[in-house]
Each structure stands twice: as structure tokens, then as C-alpha cells.
Design a protein around this motif. Structure first.
Motif, PDB file in Angstrom:
ATOM      1  N   ARG A  53       2.748  11.125  21.642  1.00 49.88           N
ATOM      2  CA  ARG A  53       2.167  12.208  22.458  1.00 49.88           C
ATOM      3  C   ARG A  53       3.262  13.175  22.886  1.00 49.88           C
ATOM      4  NH1 ARG A  53       0.006   8.614  26.941  1.00 49.88           N
ATOM      5  NH2 ARG A  53      -0.190  10.593  28.018  1.00 49.88           N
ATOM      6  N   ASP A 111       2.977  15.746  24.770  1.00 50.45           N
ATOM      7  CA  ASP A 111       2.893  16.114  26.190  1.00 50.45           C
ATOM      8  C   ASP A 111       3.677  15.157  27.073  1.00 50.45           C
ATOM      9  OD1 ASP A 111       1.124  14.142  25.508  1.00 50.45           O
ATOM     10  OD2 ASP A 111      -0.404  14.715  26.973  1.00 50.45           O
ATOM     11  N   PHE A 157       7.322  16.163  26.768  1.00 46.43           N
ATOM     12  CA  PHE A 157       7.546  17.421  27.477  1.00 46.43           C
ATOM     13  C   PHE A 157       7.557  17.216  28.989  1.00 46.43           C
ATOM     14  CE2 PHE A 157       6.275  21.557  29.173  1.00 46.43           C
ATOM     15  CZ  PHE A 157       7.200  22.364  28.550  1.00 46.43           C
ATOM     16  N   SER A 158       6.636  16.390  29.470  1.00 42.63           N
ATOM     17  CA  SER A 158       6.579  16.135  30.913  1.00 42.63           C
ATOM     18  C   SER A 158       7.867  15.473  31.406  1.00 42.63           C
ATOM     19  CB  SER A 158       5.400  15.218  31.249  1.00 42.63           C
ATOM     20  OG  SER A 158       4.221  15.745  30.720  1.00 42.63           O
ATOM     21  N   PHE A 183       3.959  23.006  31.158  1.00 42.14           N
ATOM     22  CA  PHE A 183       3.419  21.736  31.646  1.00 42.14           C
ATOM     23  C   PHE A 183       1.972  21.910  32.119  1.00 42.14           C
ATOM     24  CE2 PHE A 183       2.830  18.870  35.336  1.00 42.14           C
ATOM     25  CZ  PHE A 183       2.915  17.657  34.673  1.00 42.14           C
ATOM     26  N   VAL A 204      -0.273  22.025  29.195  1.00 36.80           N
ATOM     27  CA  VAL A 204      -0.451  20.676  28.655  1.00 36.80           C
ATOM     28  C   VAL A 204      -1.470  19.901  29.490  1.00 36.80           C
ATOM     29  CG1 VAL A 204       0.710  18.442  28.349  1.00 36.80           C
ATOM     30  CG2 VAL A 204       1.814  20.536  27.572  1.00 36.80           C
ATOM     31  N   VAL A 205      -1.336  19.980  30.817  1.00 36.74           N
ATOM     32  CA  VAL A 205      -2.258  19.275  31.719  1.00 36.74           C
ATOM     33  C   VAL A 205      -3.682  19.810  31.545  1.00 36.74           C
ATOM     34  CG1 VAL A 205      -2.856  18.890  34.151  1.00 36.74           C
ATOM     35  CG2 VAL A 205      -0.507  18.655  33.402  1.00 36.74           C
ATOM     36  N   ARG A 246      -5.150  18.488  28.432  1.00 36.55           N
ATOM     37  CA  ARG A 246      -5.495  17.069  28.599  1.00 36.55           C
ATOM     38  C   ARG A 246      -6.793  16.926  29.400  1.00 36.55           C
ATOM     39  NH1 ARG A 246      -4.412  12.931  25.781  1.00 36.55           N
ATOM     40  NH2 ARG A 246      -2.259  13.595  25.594  1.00 36.55           N
TER      41      ARG A 246
END
Lengths: 88, 263
Positions: free
Chosen positions: A29, A31, A34-35, A70, A73-74, A77
Motif C-alpha cells: 500500500r 498510502d 507515504f503516511s 496525505f 490519500v485519506v 481511502r
């Protein structure tokens, strides 16, 4: 080693370590990577308190850009969780 | 001459270009690597490594935009020329007194060090703002004369923003911000002592200069920077009592704060 070199080297070590550890656990993943990069970036920038004010301003701008990424991305998701079309 | 100037010009831009070049290389290389990793093998850890390179590249690029154009070597060359001029003056006048670093409130806004002509007074009483001249009278007595000189710390102070730093409790933070952050001359700075005598410890200083005769009067460049900043922050005259390059890269500077004076 100068302050900037230490800062860049610290981030390079953190990013590489994170990538290696997550790769060992076969994480696919993007994300998640990145997080964690974002958290490491913000923490390191906070810990290097004696960066020049101009450098700090530019790095803060960079932090906003990363935080924007970010947020995207959130949002994606959340869209997946809510089952929005095109995000599955 | 032209070759020397070109060489100096290249030196002046080298350190800045290093970060900019690294930044651009990492951003381009990282982006290409991430795209290739995604398109060819679809392996996310490698894609993430590419993304990390792009982030690091952007950081390096931004840092490169804040690095001054003058390299350390070029700065040292210019700096030593300035010290030689002060040394000639001090030697010609036969001065042996320790310089007293004055806050800008006593020197009409320009940080300067006062070198008494007739030995160090026990407690200098600067009763008025000193004029911007080479030879000044700083007290009522016939021997209260000295010369005002610019020091390495004077130039540093002009480039720093000390707004909001007004009490000596901020001294360690201000010195760290200047020496570690602003000038990148050491790894860490600590200040010990609270009253008239302070000991400033500078860890792993990067400025390596040959010993200069004028250091006996003005102190080393690091000590001069410490004394100038301290004088400005606490608003009191400061002199360097002693300094020592200790073991494990620890440089110790002992300074003395004189009584507060009203200009």
C-alpha cells in the motif's frame, strides 16, 4: 557534518529504513509508505530546531504540500470504504 | 588574477550548487524510478522508494536556496585579511588589553569592541553613547580612552534577527540559533553560570583557523561571536576572560559580564 547534511542524512536513513522494513513485511500500500514518510518528515523538521528561519519557512511550505498529498490519500481511502464509484 | 577570481567564483557557488544539484537529480531520478517500478514490475516498495527520493530531492532543493553563495574557504580568506588589518593596528599601537564587547545601545546601533589603550579597567563605566570613531573616550578619567573596532561578531550580529530575545535566560537558545543554525559553526552550544561569569561550551566547532596574534586581544572568532551576541542580549559590556580548545571537540569560552551601564 553540517546541519543541513545531518538533516538530509537523517531523513534519508529514516525513509530507507521505513521502506526496507515495510518491504520485508510485503506491504504493497503506497498510502502507508507515504503516511510514514510524512510523519518522519514532520518529526525530523520539528527536532532540528536550529534550522535557519528561511529554510524553516520553505520546509513548512513543503510540509503543507505533503500534508495535501496525505489528505488526498485519506480522502481516496474514505471513498473506497464508503464504496464511491471509481475508487474501488 | 583572472584565474584566481574564476576559481574563487566557482568556490563561492559550489556549496550552494551541491544541494541544488542533489535536489534536482533526486527529484528527476526518483520520479523516473517510481514510474518505471510501477509500470514495469508493479512492485510498490520500489515505487515508494522513488517517492521518498522525490521528497528528499525537494527538501535538498529548498535547502540549497537558503545556503549563502560564499563557501567556507572563501569566507575564511576574506576573514583572515580583515583580521590581519586589525592585527596591524593593534600591534602598531602596542595594545595588550582584552577587548570589551559593547551592546549596540552604547555604540550608536553598530556592534563594536572597545580596546582600552591603558590596560583593562576593573569595571568600565561607559557613561555615554560612544561616537563612531576609531579612538574614543569612554569615561571621565584621562586614561579612559580606547579604540573601537569591528569584530567577527559584529558582522554576524548584523545578519541575525534577535527580536524577542531580550533576557539572558534566552542566551543559550540565541547562541545556539546563531552558531549552530545561522552560521553552522558547531554542533551544540551550552551556557553555564548565571551571574557575572559565564562559561560557554561549543561542541565540535567547524571553523578551523590558524592562530592569529590578534586573538590575544579580541579572542578567537568563535569567542568574539559569543561575546558580541551575549553583550547584545544582556545589554551589558562583556569581555573574554579565557578560552580553551578542549578534548573531544569541546571549545570553552569564559566571559565576564560587566555592570549594566546607562547610556
Amino acid at each position: 557534518m553540517t546541519l543541513y547534511n545531518r538533516y538530509v542524512a537523517t531523513l534519508a536513513v529514516l525513509f530507507t529504513s521505513t521502506t526496507v522494513v515495510l518491504a520485508v513485511y510485503n506491504q504493497q500500500r503506497l498510502d502507508l509508505y507515504f503516511s510514514l514518510y510524512l510523519i518522519e518528515y514532520l518529526a525530523s523538521t520539528l527536532l532540528f530546531v536550529y534550522l535557519k528561519p528561511r529554510a524553516r519557512r520553505l520546509l513548512n511550505m513543503m510540509g503543507y504540500v505533503l500534508f495535501g498529498g496525505f489528505t488526498v490519500v485519506v480522502a481516496m481511502r474514505m471513498g473506497q470504504i464508503l464504496g464511491l464509484p471509481g475508487l474501488r | 588574477m583572472a584565474a584566481w577570481a574564476t576559481s574563487l567564483g566557482v568556490q563561492m557557488t559550489n556549496s550552494r550548487n551541491r544541494y541544488l544539484l542533489l535536489g534536482i537529480s533526486l527529484m528527476l531520478g526518483g520520479a523516473l524510478f517510481a514510474i518505471a517500478a510501477y509500470a514495469v514490475i508493479g512492485y510498490m516498495p520500489l515505487v515508494a522508494l522513488g517517492v521518498a527520493s522525490v521528497i528528499l530531492g525537494a527538501i535538498s532543493f529548498f535547502l540549497g536556496r537558503t545556503v549563502p553563495g560564499v563557501s567556507v574557504e572563501a569566507g575564511q580568506a576574506l576573514f583572515e585579511a580583515g583580521l590581519d588589518n586589525i592585527a596591524s593596528l593593534v600591534e602598531e599601537l602596542g595594545l595588550r588589553s582584552r577587548a570589551i564587547y559593547l551592546p549596540t545601545s552604547l555604540t550608536n546601533g553598530v556592534p563594536r569592541a572597545l580596546i582600552p589603550l591603558h590596560g583593562n579597567p576593573a569595571s568600565p563605566t561607559v557613561g555615554q553613547r560612544l561616537e563612531q570613531r576609531l579612538i574614543v573616550r569612554f569615561g571621565p578619567g584621562p586614561e579612559d580612552r580606547g579604540i573601537l573596532v569591528a569584530t567577527p561578531g559584529s558582522a554576524v550580529l548584523a545578519s541575525l534577527d534577535l527580536k524577542g530575545v531580550s533576557t539572558d535566560t534566552d542566551l543559550e537558545g540565541a547562541l545556539s540559533a546563531a552558531i549552530v543554525g545561522g552560521l553552522d559553526l558547531a554542533n551544540r552550544v551550552t551556557v553555564l553560570g548565571t551571574d557575572e561569569n559565564r562559561t560557554v561550551e561549543i561542541f565540535r566547532p567547524t571553523l578551523k583557523l590558524r592562530h592569529h596574534p590578534v586573538y590575544q586581544v579580541l579572542g578567537s572568532p568563535l569567542a568574539s561571536i559569543v561575546a558580541t551576541l551575549t553583550a547584545e542580549i544582556v545589554g551589558r559590556p562583556v569581555s573574554i576572560v579565557a578560552e580553551e580548545a578542549g578534548k573531544r571537540g569541546r571549545h570553552t569560552v569564559q566571559i565576564r559580564l560587566y555592570d549594566e551601564v546607562k547610556a
